[in-house]
Design a protein around this motif. Sequence first.
Motif, mmCIF file in Angstrom:
data_model
loop_
_atom_site.group_PDB
_atom_site.id
_atom_site.type_symbol
_atom_site.label_atom_id
_atom_site.label_comp_id
_atom_site.label_asym_id
_atom_site.label_seq_id
_atom_site.Cartn_x
_atom_site.Cartn_y
_atom_site.Cartn_z
ATOM 1 N N LEU A 118 -15.847 -16.341 -22.701
ATOM 2 C CA LEU A 118 -15.039 -17.189 -21.826
ATOM 3 C C LEU A 118 -15.773 -17.599 -20.552
ATOM 4 O O LEU A 118 -15.286 -18.448 -19.800
ATOM 5 C CB LEU A 118 -13.726 -16.470 -21.471
ATOM 6 N N GLN A 119 -16.928 -17.001 -20.296
ATOM 7 C CA GLN A 119 -17.785 -17.405 -19.171
ATOM 8 C C GLN A 119 -17.132 -17.216 -17.800
ATOM 9 O O GLN A 119 -17.398 -17.975 -16.868
ATOM 10 C CB GLN A 119 -18.225 -18.860 -19.352
ATOM 11 N N VAL A 120 -16.242 -16.249 -17.696
ATOM 12 C CA VAL A 120 -15.658 -15.864 -16.411
ATOM 13 C C VAL A 120 -15.572 -14.335 -16.381
ATOM 14 O O VAL A 120 -15.510 -13.688 -17.433
ATOM 15 C CB VAL A 120 -14.261 -16.476 -16.186
ATOM 16 N N PRO A 121 -15.571 -13.734 -15.182
ATOM 17 C CA PRO A 121 -15.623 -12.279 -15.109
ATOM 18 C C PRO A 121 -14.336 -11.589 -15.522
ATOM 19 O O PRO A 121 -13.234 -12.089 -15.279
ATOM 20 C CB PRO A 121 -15.932 -12.016 -13.625
ATOM 21 N N VAL A 122 -14.481 -10.444 -16.145
ATOM 22 C CA VAL A 122 -13.363 -9.555 -16.436
ATOM 23 C C VAL A 122 -13.214 -8.594 -15.254
ATOM 24 O O VAL A 122 -14.130 -7.830 -14.954
ATOM 25 C CB VAL A 122 -13.600 -8.751 -17.737
ATOM 26 N N VAL A 123 -12.074 -8.661 -14.583
ATOM 27 C CA VAL A 123 -11.835 -7.799 -13.423
ATOM 28 C C VAL A 123 -11.403 -6.409 -13.854
ATOM 29 O O VAL A 123 -11.806 -5.405 -13.267
ATOM 30 C CB VAL A 123 -10.756 -8.422 -12.503
ATOM 31 N N ALA A 124 -10.557 -6.350 -14.885
ATOM 32 C CA ALA A 124 -10.021 -5.055 -15.303
ATOM 33 C C ALA A 124 -9.527 -5.145 -16.732
ATOM 34 O O ALA A 124 -9.274 -6.231 -17.268
ATOM 35 C CB ALA A 124 -8.887 -4.624 -14.385
ATOM 36 N N THR A 125 -9.384 -3.979 -17.349
ATOM 37 C CA THR A 125 -8.827 -3.866 -18.696
ATOM 38 C C THR A 125 -7.619 -2.944 -18.644
ATOM 39 O O THR A 125 -7.683 -1.853 -18.074
ATOM 40 C CB THR A 125 -9.869 -3.306 -19.681
ATOM 41 N N LEU A 126 -6.513 -3.394 -19.219
ATOM 42 C CA LEU A 126 -5.307 -2.577 -19.328
ATOM 43 C C LEU A 126 -5.136 -2.149 -20.780
ATOM 44 O O LEU A 126 -5.432 -2.915 -21.702
ATOM 45 C CB LEU A 126 -4.069 -3.360 -18.879
ATOM 46 N N PRO A 127 -4.669 -0.929 -21.015
ATOM 47 C CA PRO A 127 -4.512 -0.470 -22.405
ATOM 48 C C PRO A 127 -3.379 -1.205 -23.105
ATOM 49 O O PRO A 127 -2.409 -1.635 -22.476
ATOM 50 C CB PRO A 127 -4.189 1.025 -22.239
#
Length: 275
Positions: free
Chosen positions: A204-213
């Motif tokens: 997607l060429q944008v940053p992942v800030v966080a991952t939620l389960p």
Amino acid sequence: MAVIALTGCSGAPGVTTSALALLLSWPLESSRRLILAECDPDGGAVLHGLLQGTLGDRYGLRNLSVAARKGEFGEAFWRQLIDLSSDDSKAESPRDRLLLPGITDPAQAASLSSVWKGLATTFRGIDADHGHDVLVDLGRRGAVGPSGVLAEQADLVLVVVRNTLRCLQAAQSRVNALSERVGDVSLIVIDEGPYPAGEVQRVLQVPVVATLPYAPKEARVLSDGADQPRHFTKSALMKASRTTAALLVQRVAARRTRLGSDHSLTRGVKVTHAR
């Protein structure tokens, strides 16, 4: 002191559930508040989800269109907020986690053309004058069209996606369009599928800030008002939400430092007193 907009795409990413998890786990200092505003033009979900219809539809966005025509928007805004911070173990609620419910019928969105800009101005004023934080739930399509001004005026725009092929394919056009409209866009990933955060970020060429389960049982507490499982506040979903909230606060603070305290997004509009 942040205004953060969350939006999604097709594929049921869980924008409102994520926003509620952040609302209930957001780090708040004394005298600070967090307001979650349901600004989804397709209709809000909390009144008849988490709150199970117990408050009817007396509160919410639809009441602000009348107030806007009367020039009473600021006062009316505070009267529409619902307290979600109450705790049965406390004698008195701190009223520090508040909800502005959304419309209950998508047909009502046509009457909100004057409300979206008023809300954008109000949110900036709340941030500047009171130091409160605001989460804006734009649903799947609220970041485009008339309500898109709320994304344009936010400090941070987050697209909630699931790391499944179907959702990532749907997210590509949404992320590209948002990036063109508002500039910086970031992702919150719901970890349902096989693709790691790094791969999602690459695609997607944008940053992942966080991952939620991906936690359907805990999520139903927030989305549908299901009974809380034991130790809900210590569940993986809520722990990850607390970590995410802290990261978002840090990210906005760093961005404001980088842009300067008087950057173009900050419009210190005077807002009537917070009740």
